[in-house]
Write an enzyme that holds these catalytic residues in place. Structure first.
Site, PDB file in Angstrom:
ATOM      1  N   ASP A  79       0.868  -1.178   0.000  1.00  0.00           N
ATOM      2  CA  ASP A  79       0.000   0.000   0.000  1.00  0.00           C
ATOM      3  C   ASP A  79       0.913   1.239   0.000  1.00  0.00           C
ATOM      4  O   ASP A  79       1.936   1.247   0.691  1.00  0.00           O
ATOM      5  CB  ASP A  79      -0.834  -0.097   1.284  1.00  0.00           C
ATOM      6  N   ASN A 106      -2.666  13.282  -3.163  1.00  0.00           N
ATOM      7  CA  ASN A 106      -3.934  13.757  -3.733  1.00  0.00           C
ATOM      8  C   ASN A 106      -4.261  15.155  -3.235  1.00  0.00           C
ATOM      9  O   ASN A 106      -4.657  16.034  -4.007  1.00  0.00           O
ATOM     10  CB  ASN A 106      -5.068  12.829  -3.317  1.00  0.00           C
ATOM     11  N   HIS A 165      -5.983  15.018  -7.601  1.00  0.00           N
ATOM     12  CA  HIS A 165      -6.347  13.631  -7.864  1.00  0.00           C
ATOM     13  C   HIS A 165      -5.706  13.104  -9.148  1.00  0.00           C
ATOM     14  O   HIS A 165      -5.309  11.942  -9.249  1.00  0.00           O
ATOM     15  CB  HIS A 165      -7.874  13.550  -7.968  1.00  0.00           C
ATOM     16  N   ASP A 213      -3.458   9.880  -9.717  1.00  0.00           N
ATOM     17  CA  ASP A 213      -3.674   8.837 -10.730  1.00  0.00           C
ATOM     18  C   ASP A 213      -2.379   8.542 -11.482  1.00  0.00           C
ATOM     19  O   ASP A 213      -2.069   7.387 -11.765  1.00  0.00           O
ATOM     20  CB  ASP A 213      -4.743   9.282 -11.735  1.00  0.00           C
ATOM     21  N   GLU A 246      -5.218   2.295  -3.460  1.00  0.00           N
ATOM     22  CA  GLU A 246      -3.760   2.473  -3.559  1.00  0.00           C
ATOM     23  C   GLU A 246      -3.068   1.260  -2.938  1.00  0.00           C
ATOM     24  O   GLU A 246      -2.003   1.367  -2.360  1.00  0.00           O
ATOM     25  CB  GLU A 246      -3.316   3.783  -2.894  1.00  0.00           C
TER      26      GLU A 246
END
Ligand SMILES: Nc1nc2c(ncn2[C@@H]2O[C@H](COP(=O)(O)OP(=O)(O)OP(=O)(O)O)[C@@H](O)[C@H]2O)c(=O)[nH]1
Length: 241
Positions: A123, A131, A136, A140, A166
């Site tokens: 993770d 973010n 955002h 991505d 994630e």
């Protein structure tokens, strides 16, 4: 409709090569068939045909009525749908659903053949911050880049997928926990030293690695998840086994 397996000027007769292939598959011995086969077209390209053969008695002799329908386009669409159903749209990695199916299959193989099987569950650390500070879209982009680095660090036979937002899962067939740990550390270090296109950005991961011990699939994933949690608790940027 294409006449891929017959000469256009030969009123639909099968070219001999095609006929020989069908014959070799046992068509002449099987009374009634309905199946999909790969056949070459006149230019030698492979296409898919739906073949049906029905036994006939005609004027005292027995024969077969054979029909071939070109289903290549349909096959291509089926293939596209199949790929889409097992892929994560953002990263192109396998999705969670596929990971479960594949892991279940790998567990069956291990139960039969007894080789080692390990997983890595990792993770990204403090991803929310990325973010929140960069937006955002940047988040991505990081996820996409993580998937590229991830694939670069693995063997062909390893199966990497996006497990959640994630969170990533890697299935490593034929690997002990020690070997999987090495792979996990390779991924962690590669990501940490990746040249990210954002000033001062560092991406670290926390991961848990487990080797299959004969339990259920859920218990297997849970054990890696517990170690991942411990890696977070222990200060992040580390792999726990
Ligand atoms: N950009 C982007 N963000 C996502 C996506 N999926 C999940 N996230 C974000 O990932 C973040 C996960 O945050 P948290 O679960 O708090 O975890 P974290 O900030 O990484 O912190 P730790 O895991 O505790 O180190 C949330 O902000 C989600 O919005 C995605 O597809 N794209």
């Amino acid at each position: 409709m294409h006449h891929f397996w017959s000469h256009p000027d030969a009123s639909g007769r099968l070219i001999s090569d095609t006929w020989l292939r069908l014959y070799a598959r046992g068509l002449s011995r099987t009374p009634d068939v309905r199946e999909e086969v790969r056949l070459p077209d006149l230019d030698g390209r492979e296409r898919w045909a739906l073949i049906s053969a029905t036994s006939l008695r005609f004027s005292g002799t027995t024969g077969q009525l054979v029909t071939l329908v070109d289903v290549s386009e349909l096959k291509a669409i089926q293939e596209e749908l199949r790929a889409a159903s097992q892929t994560d749209a953002l990263t192109g990695l396998f999705n969670r659903r596929f990971l479960y199916q594949r892991l279940a299959r790998e567990i069956e193989l291990v139960q039969r053949y007894g080789y080692a099987l390990s997983i890595i569950l990792f993770d990204l650390d403090y991803f929310k911050r990325i973010n929140d500070t960069l937006g955002h879209r940047a988040g991505d982009e990081v996820l996409i880049r993580v998937s590229v680095v991830l694939k670069r660090c693995l063997r062909e036979v390893d199966i990497a997928g996006r497990y959640g937002g994630e969170e990533f899962l890697v299935i490593l067939p034929n690997s002990t926990v020690g070997q999987a740990r090495e792979a996990a550390d390779r991924i962690r270090i590669a990501l940490k030293h990746e040249d990210w296109p954002y000033q001062g950005m560092e991406v670290t991961i926390s991961g848990g690695v487990s080797e299959y011990d004969g339990g259920t699939l859920d218990a297997f994933i849970d054990s890696a998840d517990t170690k991942l949690y411990r890696a977070k608790e222990g200060g992040r940027d580390r792999i726990m086994i």
